[in-house]
Every structure is written in structure tokens, then in C-alpha cells.
Design an enzyme around this catalytic site. Structure first.
Site, mmCIF file in Angstrom:
data_model
loop_
_atom_site.group_PDB
_atom_site.id
_atom_site.type_symbol
_atom_site.label_atom_id
_atom_site.label_comp_id
_atom_site.label_asym_id
_atom_site.label_seq_id
_atom_site.Cartn_x
_atom_site.Cartn_y
_atom_site.Cartn_z
ATOM 1 N N ASP A 257 0.930 -1.078 0.052
ATOM 2 C CA ASP A 257 0.036 0.098 -0.025
ATOM 3 C C ASP A 257 0.945 1.258 0.005
ATOM 4 O O ASP A 257 2.139 1.033 0.226
ATOM 5 C CB ASP A 257 -0.966 -0.034 1.380
ATOM 6 C CG ASP A 257 -1.575 1.082 1.525
ATOM 7 O OD1 ASP A 257 -2.278 1.671 0.418
ATOM 8 O OD2 ASP A 257 -1.659 1.715 2.444
ATOM 9 N N LEU A 258 0.396 2.459 -0.275
ATOM 10 C CA LEU A 258 1.329 3.435 -0.555
ATOM 11 C C LEU A 258 1.179 4.522 0.923
ATOM 12 O O LEU A 258 2.067 4.510 1.794
ATOM 13 C CB LEU A 258 1.164 4.063 -1.602
ATOM 14 C CG LEU A 258 1.506 5.748 -1.833
ATOM 15 C CD1 LEU A 258 3.382 5.385 -2.032
ATOM 16 C CD2 LEU A 258 1.194 6.526 -2.804
ATOM 17 N N ASP A 259 -0.008 5.282 1.186
ATOM 18 C CA ASP A 259 -0.260 6.168 2.044
ATOM 19 C C ASP A 259 0.015 5.574 3.346
ATOM 20 O O ASP A 259 -0.954 4.618 3.669
ATOM 21 C CB ASP A 259 -1.482 6.793 2.081
ATOM 22 C CG ASP A 259 -1.544 7.573 0.532
ATOM 23 O OD1 ASP A 259 -0.721 8.423 0.333
ATOM 24 O OD2 ASP A 259 -2.521 7.230 -0.289
ATOM 25 N N THR A 265 2.225 10.071 4.161
ATOM 26 C CA THR A 265 1.117 11.037 3.385
ATOM 27 C C THR A 265 -0.292 10.728 4.122
ATOM 28 O O THR A 265 -1.079 11.643 3.457
ATOM 29 C CB THR A 265 1.219 10.620 2.053
ATOM 30 O OG1 THR A 265 1.325 9.172 1.672
ATOM 31 C CG2 THR A 265 2.719 11.311 1.119
ATOM 32 N N LEU A 292 -11.432 6.246 6.632
ATOM 33 C CA LEU A 292 -11.131 6.632 4.938
ATOM 34 C C LEU A 292 -9.901 6.177 4.553
ATOM 35 O O LEU A 292 -9.806 6.200 3.475
ATOM 36 C CB LEU A 292 -11.062 8.199 5.167
ATOM 37 C CG LEU A 292 -12.288 8.923 5.788
ATOM 38 C CD1 LEU A 292 -11.976 10.654 5.590
ATOM 39 C CD2 LEU A 292 -13.589 8.670 5.072
ATOM 40 N N LYS A 293 -9.338 5.491 5.378
ATOM 41 C CA LYS A 293 -7.874 4.851 4.907
ATOM 42 C C LYS A 293 -8.145 3.909 3.940
ATOM 43 O O LYS A 293 -8.800 2.906 4.267
ATOM 44 C CB LYS A 293 -7.043 4.341 6.104
ATOM 45 C CG LYS A 293 -6.321 5.725 6.807
ATOM 46 C CD LYS A 293 -5.337 4.965 8.163
ATOM 47 C CE LYS A 293 -4.715 6.306 8.712
ATOM 48 N NZ LYS A 293 -3.900 5.874 9.895
ATOM 49 N N VAL A 295 -9.373 4.261 1.251
ATOM 50 C CA VAL A 295 -10.881 4.260 0.502
ATOM 51 C C VAL A 295 -10.437 5.392 -0.456
ATOM 52 O O VAL A 295 -9.966 6.456 -0.285
ATOM 53 C CB VAL A 295 -12.055 4.494 1.404
ATOM 54 C CG1 VAL A 295 -13.335 4.949 0.963
ATOM 55 C CG2 VAL A 295 -11.899 3.657 2.646
ATOM 56 N N SER A 296 -11.283 4.988 -1.609
ATOM 57 C CA SER A 296 -10.979 6.119 -2.750
ATOM 58 C C SER A 296 -11.528 7.455 -2.357
ATOM 59 O O SER A 296 -12.368 7.630 -1.557
ATOM 60 C CB SER A 296 -11.888 5.709 -3.923
ATOM 61 O OG SER A 296 -13.220 5.761 -3.928
ATOM 62 N N SER A 300 -14.779 8.255 -0.092
ATOM 63 C CA SER A 300 -14.132 9.008 1.293
ATOM 64 C C SER A 300 -15.212 10.153 1.413
ATOM 65 O O SER A 300 -15.614 10.447 2.473
ATOM 66 C CB SER A 300 -12.641 9.696 1.153
ATOM 67 O OG SER A 300 -11.966 8.577 0.947
ATOM 68 N N SER A 362 -2.222 0.846 -4.478
ATOM 69 C CA SER A 362 -2.832 1.957 -3.530
ATOM 70 C C SER A 362 -4.288 2.443 -4.566
ATOM 71 O O SER A 362 -4.295 2.396 -5.581
ATOM 72 C CB SER A 362 -1.792 2.986 -3.654
ATOM 73 O OG SER A 362 -2.621 4.385 -3.046
ATOM 74 N N ALA A 363 -5.104 2.817 -3.511
ATOM 75 C CA ALA A 363 -6.290 3.400 -3.974
ATOM 76 C C ALA A 363 -6.001 5.098 -4.756
ATOM 77 O O ALA A 363 -6.940 5.625 -5.303
ATOM 78 C CB ALA A 363 -7.406 3.626 -3.084
ATOM 79 N N ASN A 366 -2.671 9.650 -6.918
ATOM 80 C CA ASN A 366 -1.511 10.269 -7.010
ATOM 81 C C ASN A 366 -0.230 9.381 -6.713
ATOM 82 O O ASN A 366 0.901 9.919 -6.585
ATOM 83 C CB ASN A 366 -1.673 11.112 -6.056
ATOM 84 C CG ASN A 366 -2.453 12.187 -6.056
ATOM 85 O OD1 ASN A 366 -2.381 13.090 -7.271
ATOM 86 N ND2 ASN A 366 -3.410 12.273 -5.136
ATOM 87 N N LYS A 393 -10.951 -1.308 -2.190
ATOM 88 C CA LYS A 393 -10.857 -2.011 -0.849
ATOM 89 C C LYS A 393 -11.819 -1.782 -0.125
ATOM 90 O O LYS A 393 -12.313 -0.531 0.029
ATOM 91 C CB LYS A 393 -9.564 -1.365 -0.114
ATOM 92 C CG LYS A 393 -8.114 -1.742 -0.867
ATOM 93 C CD LYS A 393 -7.002 -1.018 -0.289
ATOM 94 C CE LYS A 393 -5.858 -0.749 -1.159
ATOM 95 N NZ LYS A 393 -4.665 -0.099 -0.669
ATOM 96 N N GLU A 417 -0.165 -3.331 4.761
ATOM 97 C CA GLU A 417 -1.121 -2.404 4.736
ATOM 98 C C GLU A 417 -1.120 -1.732 6.059
ATOM 99 O O GLU A 417 -1.094 -2.309 6.876
ATOM 100 C CB GLU A 417 -2.504 -3.192 4.441
ATOM 101 C CG GLU A 417 -3.097 -3.097 3.202
ATOM 102 C CD GLU A 417 -3.659 -1.605 2.863
ATOM 103 O OE1 GLU A 417 -3.613 -0.797 3.414
ATOM 104 O OE2 GLU A 417 -3.971 -1.737 1.636
ATOM 105 N N ASP A 418 -1.704 -0.559 5.972
ATOM 106 C CA ASP A 418 -1.897 0.246 7.220
ATOM 107 C C ASP A 418 -3.402 0.523 7.601
ATOM 108 O O ASP A 418 -3.837 1.144 8.626
ATOM 109 C CB ASP A 418 -1.421 1.496 7.453
ATOM 110 C CG ASP A 418 -1.777 2.500 6.541
ATOM 111 O OD1 ASP A 418 -2.128 2.234 5.287
ATOM 112 O OD2 ASP A 418 -1.965 3.680 6.659
HETATM 113 C C1 G6P Z 1 -5.357 5.906 -0.180
HETATM 114 C C2 G6P Z 1 -5.495 6.732 1.021
HETATM 115 C C3 G6P Z 1 -6.934 7.434 1.120
HETATM 116 C C4 G6P Z 1 -7.098 8.126 -0.388
HETATM 117 C C5 G6P Z 1 -6.924 7.258 -1.489
HETATM 118 C C6 G6P Z 1 -7.348 7.895 -2.723
HETATM 119 O O1 G6P Z 1 -5.947 4.769 -0.294
HETATM 120 O O2 G6P Z 1 -5.285 5.728 2.175
HETATM 121 O O3 G6P Z 1 -7.026 7.991 2.290
HETATM 122 O O4 G6P Z 1 -8.397 8.626 -0.094
HETATM 123 O O5 G6P Z 1 -5.692 6.751 -1.442
HETATM 124 O O6 G6P Z 1 -6.200 8.657 -3.037
HETATM 125 P P1 G6P Z 1 -6.223 9.931 -4.076
HETATM 126 O O7 G6P Z 1 -4.705 10.308 -3.809
HETATM 127 O O8 G6P Z 1 -6.322 9.387 -5.226
HETATM 128 O O9 G6P Z 1 -7.079 11.006 -3.721
HETATM 129 MG MG MG Z 2 -2.620 3.312 3.329
#
Ligand code: G6P
Ligand code: MG
Length: 464
Positions: A257-259, A265, A292-293, A295-296, A300, A362-363, A366, A393, A417-418
Site C-alpha cells: 500500500d502507499l499512504d 502521506t 477513510l484509509k 478508501v477512494s 471518502s 494503492s487507491a 497520486n 478496498k 497495509e496500514d
Molecule cells: C489511499 C488513501 C486514502 C485516499 C485514497 C485515494 O488509499 O489511504 O486516504 O483517499 O488513497 O487517494 P487519492 O490520492 O487518489 O485521492
Molecule cells: Mg494506507
């Protein structure tokens, strides 16, 4: 061949009700299907272990008592040659005795146990009946004998192997105990040609854990013992299945996962959403933010507005999404080397070096931008595109896509994953997961990404 050597009480049997958990049983059955063996090393008697096996359908290939004697190997009950040697001497010289099993239960005529009259019966019967028990001690008492203890001691000492200790407990009792009694010794003796994985929680298990090729110590063990064993290479676990899965996994790639896993971030998403929510008189808190983690962006915003049952016309909804992303991108200005979470860079370097494949799932739309800014793209073989994946997810789709992207099967990858949504997605994808933070359904949780460099993860992924 791998052999899992597992203590029962406090390890495979969970306190306080001393029951198996289904995850542990499932993992052990899976290990057996893959050719590993499972053995019980416990002070419980063979009869009890048989019962546990029948109840839970999990068959021990090898059963070792507290004293280190093998009492059962596959379907055959066996008795240690040495202990048979003692019994033969006792019987030959008509010395009556009582016997104790590994759990220190005494079989004696005093208790009218139906076993003892048979012990005191014919030689044949003794041999057959005793095979069923894990004899820890043989106790000779004057209760049954009118012969002087010294004479008896002389007979046994003269006739038996030097591998026994003879203790005159009082003027009526001699105890004969094997000198090498321990689970650890038994493992060394019987399974030197296999890879032994030992799991335990108490001082009785100490030697077994140290002698194994890989030892595991339960988190519920006494702190002193736990620290000592960890210092000597053992791995701490909360559940047996963790150790079993770590040992039998054949991991060829890692899905990140990224964030909150690669980059620090998640806090910027939170700050941006807080600002947006304020306009609708919604005060976001960290607790809600957890939902919200993973989640798109769209979903969100739906969740946030849902707090006040607000439904926006599509145009306005879209412009809020855009605004949130602009706020977020502004925060990303601050991104630098320091934004890479602890241990991640070293971990990625190790993965590359070991030819493991790496994907990002990652969702976030970015993700490519962030990875490029952090100069991490060179470590990554594939980035899943959330825009082309319909279900986010906790549905498994993005992880299935990521595994496919690096050409691996679900059981050849582990996800990191976090978020709870992310761990649930991995679970639904039938993939192993490592959680960062306190999450359900993961193989195990780490407090921080820095622990990815610790022994358990290394063992899982690099088998080192
Ligand atoms: C990750 C984060 C979410 C975020 C989603 C979409 O999964 O954990 O908090 O809403 O990505 O990110 P974005 O950069 O496309 O808004
Ligand atoms: Mg994450």
C-alpha cells in the site's frame, strides 16, 4: 522436511480455556498438506493428546512427552528403548513399581487405576500396556516391596544404562529418571536430519526452542524468558499460525500500500479532508479518519458527507473532490526523503537484491507522482491503476490486479497495509498480510514499518 514441534498448554491450547483456535488448526493442516510434519511436545499424557486429536481432526505425526521420550510416531505407539531396559530389569528381579506419565500422573494400585494391576501382572502385559504411556519416572516404593532399597538400587544401577539418575527420595522410595530428559534433547536425537521449528511458551520449552533450527516464543511467555530467547534468535509470536504461515510460505513478491506504508502521506489526506469537511460544518476526528484509509477519493467524500446525511448535486460533488485533491497536492510540496517511512527504503533495496517482485496497490491516483518524487520508482515493478479497477478496498480486486501485474499467484505474495479496508481486501484475496498498526485479519501486526527489517518479516520473505 520441516517438522513443527509445538507445546500444548499456553501455546497451541489457548489460555484461559485451553482450546485450539481454528486459525492455528487450519495453518497446521495446510502445513501437513504441503509435506511438513506436526508434532506435539507436551507434558500431557498420550491419552489426552489422542482425545485432542480426535476432537479437532489434527493428527500429530510425532508426540513427545515432557521427558523427551517419543510416545507416538505416525500411527505407531513406541516406547523408548532405554526405558524398556529399566522395565526389563525391574520385571526380571520382581521389583514392583509404579509409573508416572509426562504430566506427572501416577498410575498406582493405591489409586485403583486399572493400569497398575496389569503392570504388576505378567511381563507381556507390561510391555504392551506401557507402550501407551509416556513414562517419565519409575518410582519404587516399599509399599509394594519388602526388599531393602539399597539392594534394589544396586540391581538397577548395575543392570541399567548409565543414562539414568537414581534418587533415593526417602527411605521407602527410589526414583529413576533419565539424565537427558527434555523435549529439546529428544528433538536433537530423533530428528537431526529434518528442519525443526519449535514453538513454546515456558521454561520446559526453552531448550527445545534453542536447539531448533528456528525457535518461536509465545508473547504470553514470562518476560525474562521471552527476552532471553529473542536475544538468542527466537521469534516472538502471538499465535501459532503466525509461525506456521511464516515457515511454509513461498513468497516471491510483495504488494505495498502507499499512504501510511511507503510514504508518510496519510496525514496530508486527513488534513485536506478536514478542511473540506469544515465547510459543511463537519468536524473530522482521527477515529473517523481511520475509516477513510484505503478508501477512494469519491467514496471518502461520500462517507464524510454521510455524517450529516448531505447529498450534493454531482457537479458540486466533483468540484469538492477536485478541491480536496488540490489541497492534498499542495501538502505534497513538503515531500522529501524524510517522508519515506522508516525501514522502507532498506526493505525495498533488499527485495530488489533478492529478486523479489514489488507492486504498489494503492487507491490513490497520486501514487505514481509520489513514488517518482520520492525516487522510489526504480524499486517498483508494477503500479496498479485504481482508475481501471471498479471495486475498491475492502474488495480484493486491486491486490489481485497487482499480483497479476507482477506475474505471481495469490499464495506467492504478501501485502503490507496500514488500513483495515486494505487488510480485509488482502484477506478476501486469500493473500497473506502484514498490518502496520492494530488491525484485524492480518498474519501479524507491526507497530511501525521499521519492524519490516526485523527477523519475522525476513524469515517470511527471505527465509533467512
Ligand atoms: C489511499 C488513501 C486514502 C485516499 C485514497 C485515494 O488509499 O489511504 O486516504 O483517499 O488513497 O487517494 P487519492 O490520492 O487518489 O485521492
Ligand atoms: Mg494506507
Amino acid at each position: 522436511m520441516k517438522i513443527f514441534y509445538i507445546d500444548l498448554d499456553g501455546t497451541l491450547l489457548k489460555k484461559p480455556d485451553y482450546n485450539f483456535t481454528s486459525t492455528d488448526v487450519k495453518a497446521l493442516k495446510k502445513a501437513q498438506e504441503r509435506g511438513a510434519k506436526f508434532g506435539i511436545a507436551s507434558g500431557r499424557s498420550h491419552v489426552e493428546i489422542d482425545y485432542l486429536e480426535r476432537e479437532h481432526g489434527l493428527t500429530s505425526n510425532l508426540t513427545i512427552g515432557l521427558n523427551g521420550m517419543v510416545v507416538k510416531k505416525d500411527q505407531d505407539l513406541i516406547i523408548s528403548k532405554l526405558d524398556q531396559e529399566v522395565l526389563d530389569v525391574l520385571l526380571k528381579h520382581n521389583i514392583e513399581f509404579e509409573a508416572q506419565d509426562g504430566g506427572n500422573r501416577v498410575f498406582s494400585s493405591q489409586e485403583e487405576h486399572d493400569f497398575i494391576p496389569k503392570v504388576l501382572g505378567t511381563n507381556m502385559f507390561v510391555t504392551r500396556e506401557l507402550e501407551k504411556f509416556d513414562i517419565k519416572k519409575i518410582v519404587i516404593r516399599q509399599l509394594f516391596n519388602e526388599r531393602p532399597l539399597d539392594e534394589i538400587k544396586g540391581i538397577i544401577e548395575g543392570a541399567c544404562s548409565a543414562r539414568y539418575n537414581y534418587f533415593c527420595i526417602d527411605n521407602k522410595t527410589i526414583e529413576i529418571v533419565r539424565k537427558d530428559v527434555s523435549k529439546g534433547n529428544a528433538i536433537k536425537e530423533h530428528f537431526s536430519d529434518s528442519e525443526v521449528i519449535a514453538i513454546g511458551d515456558s521454561h520446559n520449552d526453552r531448550e527445545m526452542i534453542l536447539l531448533a533450527d528456528q525457535g518461536y516464543i509465545m508473547r504470553n511467555a514470562l518476560p525474562e524468558l521471552r527476552e532471553e530467547l529473542k536475544g538468542r534468535g527466537a521469534i516472538e509470536i502471538g499465535d501459532v499460525f503466525e509461525a506456521v504461515e511464516v515457515e511454509i510460505a513461498d513468497i516471491k513478491g510483495v504488494l505495498f500500500d502507499l499512504d501510511g506504508v511507503i510514504a508518510d502521506t496519510a496525514k496530508y489526506h486527513y488534513l485536506a479532508w478536514r478542511e473540506v469537511a469544515k465547510r459543511y460544518d463537519i468536524e473530522l476526528c482521527e477515529g473517523f479518519n481511520e475509516n477513510l484509509k484505503g478508501v477512494s477519493r469519491r467514496e471518502s467524500l461520500e462517507k464524510i458527507l454521510g455524517i450529516k446525511n448531505i447529498v450534493l448535486p454531482e457537479e458540486e460533488f466533483k468540484s469538492v473532490l477536485k478541491e480536496k485533491n488540490e489541497l492534498y497536492i499542495n501538502y505534497l510540496e513538503e515531500l522529501g526523503e524524510d517522508s519515506i517511512l522508516p525501514g522502507i527504503k532498506e526493505f525495498l533495496i533488499d527485495l530488489k537484491r533478492s529478486n523479489k517482485r514489488v507492486a504498489v496497490a494503492s487507491a490513490s491516483k497520486n501514487a505514481p507522482y509520489i513514488l517518482e518524487k520520492l525516487e522510489l520508482l526504480k524499486y517498483i515493478d508494477y503500479i496498479a491503476d485504481p482508475g481501471s479497477i471498479e471495486r475498491g478496498k475492502p474488495e480484493p480486486d486491486i491486490f489481485l490486479d497487482a499480483a497479476r501485474g507482477i506475474g505471481l499467484k495469490t499464495d506467492e505474495v504478501v501485502g503490507i497495509e496500514d488500513s483495515q479496508a486494505g487488510v480485509d481486501a488482502l484477506y478476501r484475496a486469500n493473500m497473506l498480510s502484514i498490518g502496520i498498526g492494530d488491525l484485524r485479519n492480518s498474519l501479524y501486526n507491526l507497530e511501525s514499518t521499521g519492524e519490516l527489517l526485523d527477523k519475522k518479516t525476513r524469515r517470511l520473505i527471505f527465509k533467512g
